[in-house]
Write a protein that holds these residues in place. Structure first.
Motif, PDB file in Angstrom:
ATOM      1  N   SER A 101       0.886  -1.086  -0.247  1.00 24.87           N
ATOM      2  CA  SER A 101      -0.102   0.126  -0.024  1.00 24.87           C
ATOM      3  C   SER A 101       0.944   1.291   0.221  1.00 24.87           C
ATOM      4  O   SER A 101       0.499   2.338  -0.528  1.00 24.87           O
ATOM      5  CB  SER A 101      -0.962   0.095   1.396  1.00 24.87           C
ATOM      6  N   THR A 102       1.930   1.298   0.503  1.00 27.02           N
ATOM      7  CA  THR A 102       2.801   2.383   0.673  1.00 27.02           C
ATOM      8  C   THR A 102       4.244   2.007   0.107  1.00 27.02           C
ATOM      9  O   THR A 102       4.608   0.872  -0.092  1.00 27.02           O
ATOM     10  CB  THR A 102       2.859   3.019   2.166  1.00 27.02           C
ATOM     11  N   LYS A 103       5.108   3.004  -0.011  1.00 26.70           N
ATOM     12  CA  LYS A 103       6.576   2.788  -0.136  1.00 26.70           C
ATOM     13  C   LYS A 103       7.137   2.152   0.981  1.00 26.70           C
ATOM     14  O   LYS A 103       8.017   0.951   0.759  1.00 26.70           O
ATOM     15  CB  LYS A 103       7.484   4.206  -0.716  1.00 26.70           C
ATOM     16  N   THR A 134      -0.619  -2.963 -11.334  1.00 26.72           N
ATOM     17  CA  THR A 134      -0.614  -1.502 -10.598  1.00 26.72           C
ATOM     18  C   THR A 134       0.973  -1.303 -10.049  1.00 26.72           C
ATOM     19  O   THR A 134       1.096  -0.242  -9.541  1.00 26.72           O
ATOM     20  CB  THR A 134      -1.208  -2.054  -9.110  1.00 26.72           C
ATOM     21  N   GLU A 135       1.741  -2.320 -10.430  1.00 29.17           N
ATOM     22  CA  GLU A 135       3.225  -2.020  -9.944  1.00 29.17           C
ATOM     23  C   GLU A 135       3.779  -0.942 -10.742  1.00 29.17           C
ATOM     24  O   GLU A 135       5.053  -0.340 -10.562  1.00 29.17           O
ATOM     25  CB  GLU A 135       3.895  -3.192 -10.037  1.00 29.17           C
ATOM     26  N   PHE A 136       3.278  -0.594 -11.678  1.00 31.39           N
ATOM     27  CA  PHE A 136       3.917   0.880 -12.587  1.00 31.39           C
ATOM     28  C   PHE A 136       2.958   1.872 -12.259  1.00 31.39           C
ATOM     29  O   PHE A 136       3.438   2.794 -13.297  1.00 31.39           O
ATOM     30  CB  PHE A 136       3.670   0.102 -13.909  1.00 31.39           C
ATOM     31  N   GLN A 137       2.289   2.096 -11.398  1.00 28.46           N
ATOM     32  CA  GLN A 137       1.563   3.613 -11.156  1.00 28.46           C
ATOM     33  C   GLN A 137       2.683   4.045 -10.292  1.00 28.46           C
ATOM     34  O   GLN A 137       3.423   3.395  -9.419  1.00 28.46           O
ATOM     35  CB  GLN A 137       0.402   3.235 -10.526  1.00 28.46           C
ATOM     36  N   ASP A 140       5.551   7.998  -4.804  1.00 26.81           N
ATOM     37  CA  ASP A 140       6.620   8.807  -3.965  1.00 26.81           C
ATOM     38  C   ASP A 140       7.964   9.170  -5.053  1.00 26.81           C
ATOM     39  O   ASP A 140       8.875   8.649  -4.693  1.00 26.81           O
ATOM     40  CB  ASP A 140       7.405   7.774  -2.921  1.00 26.81           C
ATOM     41  N   GLY A 141       7.343   9.231  -6.285  1.00 27.40           N
ATOM     42  CA  GLY A 141       8.476   9.663  -7.348  1.00 27.40           C
ATOM     43  C   GLY A 141       9.137   8.436  -7.888  1.00 27.40           C
ATOM     44  O   GLY A 141      10.154   8.606  -8.840  1.00 27.40           O
ATOM     45  N   SER A 142       8.573   7.355  -7.672  1.00 29.70           N
ATOM     46  CA  SER A 142       9.150   6.005  -8.307  1.00 29.70           C
ATOM     47  C   SER A 142       7.740   5.107  -8.873  1.00 29.70           C
ATOM     48  O   SER A 142       6.940   5.765  -9.034  1.00 29.70           O
ATOM     49  CB  SER A 142      10.164   5.442  -7.484  1.00 29.70           C
ATOM     50  N   THR A 143       8.069   4.034  -8.745  1.00 27.07           N
ATOM     51  CA  THR A 143       6.871   2.839  -8.958  1.00 27.07           C
ATOM     52  C   THR A 143       7.312   1.811  -7.893  1.00 27.07           C
ATOM     53  O   THR A 143       8.374   1.519  -7.628  1.00 27.07           O
ATOM     54  CB  THR A 143       6.940   2.387 -10.495  1.00 27.07           C
ATOM     55  N   PHE A 148      10.435  -2.054  -5.107  1.00 25.30           N
ATOM     56  CA  PHE A 148      10.642  -3.385  -4.575  1.00 25.30           C
ATOM     57  C   PHE A 148      12.031  -3.895  -5.169  1.00 25.30           C
ATOM     58  O   PHE A 148      12.887  -4.433  -4.473  1.00 25.30           O
ATOM     59  CB  PHE A 148       9.627  -4.289  -4.922  1.00 25.30           C
ATOM     60  N   PHE A 149      12.271  -3.853  -6.512  1.00 26.35           N
ATOM     61  CA  PHE A 149      13.576  -4.709  -7.081  1.00 26.35           C
ATOM     62  C   PHE A 149      14.739  -3.691  -6.912  1.00 26.35           C
ATOM     63  O   PHE A 149      15.923  -4.206  -6.629  1.00 26.35           O
ATOM     64  CB  PHE A 149      13.382  -4.916  -8.534  1.00 26.35           C
ATOM     65  N   GLY A 150      14.590  -2.474  -6.543  1.00 27.75           N
ATOM     66  CA  GLY A 150      15.923  -1.852  -6.011  1.00 27.75           C
ATOM     67  C   GLY A 150      16.367  -2.029  -4.748  1.00 27.75           C
ATOM     68  O   GLY A 150      17.332  -1.536  -4.441  1.00 27.75           O
ATOM     69  N   ALA A 151      15.347  -2.469  -3.848  1.00 25.22           N
ATOM     70  CA  ALA A 151      15.807  -2.894  -2.575  1.00 25.22           C
ATOM     71  C   ALA A 151      15.898  -4.361  -2.312  1.00 25.22           C
ATOM     72  O   ALA A 151      16.283  -5.049  -1.339  1.00 25.22           O
ATOM     73  CB  ALA A 151      14.759  -2.467  -1.632  1.00 25.22           C
TER      74      ALA A 151
END
Length: 258
Positions: A101-103, A134-137, A140-143, A148-151
C-alpha cells in the motif's frame, strides 16, 4: 545463446487442470510445451504431481506460490512439495495490500524477500515476484516495481508479465533492460493497446503475434542481457477456449522461431 525453452503457466487452463491433472498435462505436452508453471495452493499430493509430470514428459520450471505458503509455519511443506516435483523456482504472484500500500510497505516486503532468498538458497531454490498492472503506477517519485526490485538482492527474480506491464502503461523492453540477469523466467502474455481502448479486458483477447507487443525487442533482451532460462506463456482472456488459446500462442511463437 542457447535456445530458451517454452513453458505454460497452468493458470491459463486452470479449469481443465482441476478436472483432469494428468489428461491436461498430456495435452499441454502434445502441443509442444516443454515445461509448466503451477499456480496456487496444491490440490494434489507431491507424488501425484510428480507422476503426472513424468507421464506427460514435462518439467516443472516454476510454481506461482501464494505468500501464505512461504510463511514459517508452511515453508517446510512448500519446499518439500517443490523438491518432489523437481522445481527450484518459487515465484510470488501478487500480494495483499498490507505488503504493497505504501513505499514503506514495499520496502518491508523487499526485506522479507531477501530473507526468504537466504532460506531457499540453502535448499537450492530461489524466489521472485510476478507483476500485475498496479506495480507501474507512480508512487513517491518512483513505481512499486522499482522500489521493490531496487531494494531486493539480484537473486530475487524479476518475473515480468509482459501483458500486465503494458496494461499498466510500462514498456516491457525497458523494464527488462533495467535489471540485467534477473529475468530468469518471463511471462509472455499478449496485450493489444489498440483493442484495450474498448476496455482493458479487450486488450488481452489477442493471441501472441496478433497483438501490438514488441516481441522482437522482448526476445532480444531476454536472449542477451536478461538471463532468461524459461519463456512462460500465459493467456487469460475467455476469447478462445483455454486449451485452444495456449496452443495458438505456442504455434505463433514457433512461427517466430522460438
Amino acid at each position: 545463446m542457447a535456445r530458451i525453452p517454452i513453458a505454460l503457466e497452468l493458470y491459463s487452463v486452470r479449469e481443465d487442470l482441476s478436472k483432469d491433472l494428468r489428461g491436461t498435462l498430456k495435452q499441454v505436452a502434445k502441443m509442444g510445451y516443454e515445461g509448466v508453471e503451477f499456480a496456487g495452493h496444491p490440490e494434489h499430493s507431491p507424488e501425484e504431481y510428480k507422476a503426472a509430470l513424468d507421464e506427460a514428459g514435462l518439467v516443472c520450471c516454476s510454481w506461482h506460490t501464494p505468500i501464505d505458503q512461504v510463511q514459517p509455519d508452511k515453508l517446510a511443506a512448500t519446499i518439500a512439495l517443490n523438491k518432489a516435483v523437481g522445481n527450484r523456482s518459487l515465484i510470488i504472484p501478487g500480494l495483499p495490500g498490507e505488503y504493497t500500500s505504501t513505499k514503506e510497505a514495499w520496502l518491508k516486503t523487499a526485506a522479507l524477500f531477501n530473507e526468504l532468498t537466504d532460506k531457499l538458497a540453502a535448499e537450492g531454490m530461489f524466489t521472485g515476484y510476478h507483476n500485475h498492472h498496479t506495480e507501474f503506477q507512480p508512487m513517491d517519485g518512483s513505481t512499486p516495481w522499482d522500489i521493490f526490485f531496487g531494494a531486493t538482492r539480484k537473486e530475487v527474480v524479476t518475473q515480468l508479465d509482459t501483458g500486465n506491464a503494458r496494461y499498466g502503461g510500462a514498456d516491457p523492453v525497458s523494464l527488462l533492460e533495467a535489471y540485467p540477469g534477473r529475468a530468469i523466467s518471463v511471462h509472455l502474455k499478449p496485450f493489444s493497446s489498440a483493442d484495450a481502448k474498448g476496455g482493458a479486458e479487450k486488450g488481452y483477447e489477442a493471441i501472441i503475434g496478433q497483438d501490438d507487443s514488441d516481441w522482437e525487442g522482448i526476445f532480444r533482451v531476454c536472449e542477451t542481457t536478461g538471463g532468461t532460462q524459461w519463456y512462460i506463456v500465459e493467456y487469460e482472456s475467455s476469447a478462445y477456449p483455454p486449451l485452444e488459446a495456449v496452443e495458438r500462442c505456442l504455434k505463433a511463437l514457433k512461427g517466430m522461431g522460438k
